[in-house]
Scaffold this motif. Sequence first.
Motif, PDB file in Angstrom:
ATOM      1  N   LEU A  75     -17.715 -44.337  86.088  1.00  0.00           N
ATOM      2  CA  LEU A  75     -18.778 -44.558  87.067  1.00  0.00           C
ATOM      3  C   LEU A  75     -19.207 -43.236  87.695  1.00  0.00           C
ATOM      4  CD1 LEU A  75     -17.442 -47.795  88.785  1.00  0.00           C
ATOM      5  CD2 LEU A  75     -19.401 -47.605  87.257  1.00  0.00           C
ATOM      6  N   GLY A  76     -18.241 -42.360  87.948  1.00  0.00           N
ATOM      7  CA  GLY A  76     -18.584 -41.055  88.489  1.00  0.00           C
ATOM      8  C   GLY A  76     -19.426 -40.225  87.540  1.00  0.00           C
ATOM      9  N   ALA A  77     -19.288 -40.493  86.241  1.00  0.00           N
ATOM     10  CA  ALA A  77     -20.032 -39.730  85.237  1.00  0.00           C
ATOM     11  C   ALA A  77     -21.517 -40.049  85.244  1.00  0.00           C
ATOM     12  CB  ALA A  77     -19.454 -40.002  83.846  1.00  0.00           C
ATOM     13  N   LEU A  78     -21.933 -41.103  85.955  1.00  0.00           N
ATOM     14  CA  LEU A  78     -23.358 -41.423  86.029  1.00  0.00           C
ATOM     15  C   LEU A  78     -24.159 -40.300  86.665  1.00  0.00           C
ATOM     16  CD1 LEU A  78     -23.266 -45.198  87.010  1.00  0.00           C
ATOM     17  CD2 LEU A  78     -24.388 -44.232  84.998  1.00  0.00           C
ATOM     18  N   ALA A  79     -23.497 -39.467  87.453  1.00  0.00           N
ATOM     19  CA  ALA A  79     -24.199 -38.346  88.075  1.00  0.00           C
ATOM     20  C   ALA A  79     -24.704 -37.351  87.044  1.00  0.00           C
ATOM     21  CB  ALA A  79     -23.275 -37.639  89.067  1.00  0.00           C
ATOM     22  N   ARG A  80     -24.130 -37.397  85.854  1.00  0.00           N
ATOM     23  CA  ARG A  80     -24.576 -36.513  84.756  1.00  0.00           C
ATOM     24  C   ARG A  80     -24.690 -37.383  83.511  1.00  0.00           C
ATOM     25  NH1 ARG A  80     -24.866 -31.219  82.929  1.00  0.00           N
ATOM     26  NH2 ARG A  80     -24.015 -30.820  80.865  1.00  0.00           N
ATOM     27  N   SER A  81     -25.768 -38.130  83.456  1.00  0.00           N
ATOM     28  CA  SER A  81     -25.922 -39.105  82.375  1.00  0.00           C
ATOM     29  C   SER A  81     -27.354 -39.128  81.869  1.00  0.00           C
ATOM     30  CB  SER A  81     -25.535 -40.508  82.868  1.00  0.00           C
ATOM     31  OG  SER A  81     -26.406 -40.932  83.907  1.00  0.00           O
ATOM     32  N   ILE A  82     -27.499 -39.575  80.645  1.00  0.00           N
ATOM     33  CA  ILE A  82     -28.817 -39.762  80.038  1.00  0.00           C
ATOM     34  C   ILE A  82     -28.852 -41.144  79.413  1.00  0.00           C
ATOM     35  CG2 ILE A  82     -30.389 -39.001  78.206  1.00  0.00           C
ATOM     36  CD1 ILE A  82     -29.522 -36.173  78.705  1.00  0.00           C
TER      37      ILE A  82
END
Length: 410
Positions: free
Chosen positions: A151-158
Amino acid sequence: MSTISGRHRVTVARLRADAGLRGDDEDVAARLVIQTLIEPGDAVAGAAIAVLGAPAFLDAVLRGEGARALADRLVERGADDGGRLIREFTAGLRRWTPRIDDDAVARSLAQARRMGAVPLVPEDDLWPSGLDALGLHRPVALWARGRHDALGALARSIALVGARAATPYGEHVAVEAAAGLVERGFAVVSGAAYGIDGAAHRAALAREGVTIAVLAGGIDRFYPAGHEALLTRISEVGAVLAEVPCGTAPTKWRFLQRNRMIAAASSATVVVEAGVRSGSLNTAGHVASLSRPLGAVPGPVTSPASAGCHRLFREYDAVCVTSADEMAELAGASSVAEDRGSHARSNDEVRVLDALAVRSARTVTDIARRSGLAPETVRSVLGHLELGGEVAPEGDGWVRRPTLADTLRS
């Protein structure tokens, strides 16, 4: 004293027990009840919650407070156009009140707990902050299954989206794009549908990357059924999100509203392949309305499956992207060499860095095979790169460390 009306205290008590909430989580409890009353993206409910707070709004609905009284309360707090608010609340109450059902709420929450689903509200640290750009259309609450770090990885997602009836060309592009983005430290977001979505999720998993699926129905009903195994795997190593309660069926409207979440939660969106009437164009419309980066992959001008992408170039000013590098640039990333600053790299350093991944450790033998260098050369280069903080040992292998620019952008 609780602001939830006495007649419905049983709902909140059962909800807290069934969802595993703390005794003081009144806002969370109220939002999860409201979630059962409204459809995704209900701006009228969103306006009331923004002004009154979730517990007070729910209390007003459960007590049968009229539209005029609700409108007056908002006007007292600075809202304008009371007449319009009365009309909107009148229509809203007609939608919401038939859904009041204590038992249905309790069943939904009990099912969520059995599935290991976790409720999220906007105040939570794990809440996808990109959703806040939706304003009054922001989800009231979310349900999540998966890893917190995903979920934290959504800050750097495409987001990679596209046609269900994808061509081999489209699926090939989706696989290459997802794999390349994972290698560059991006999470891949999609909607778990057949075609482009499924190809993107599978490629991200195959490269041991992070992928997040956003559902149109309840998080206990993996849809489509043919992707149940895929979604189960995503929930184990990535994350699955839904904004509707357990037991909710995916409908056409909910798919369209799900698309706004994909657009808002991601740093950028790429439409890989889409027909002229594809639902992916709806996602693109949300991306454009949020002023987020939008890319599209070109296809043969004779292919109906790429007609939607070509339309995005004409009507939405979408950026033409043909590789993972270009998609990363769309989200504000640059190449490895640019990110590292002015240090001039040797050819061997470039080859070793290209052979490394951010998330998956690779042995010296594997790096040598991928780079075409001798193992002793690889060891020497890794030593220099480790001193510079650009790579790190992990287990029996090595990983490329995210750049400072990566960290700042995330």
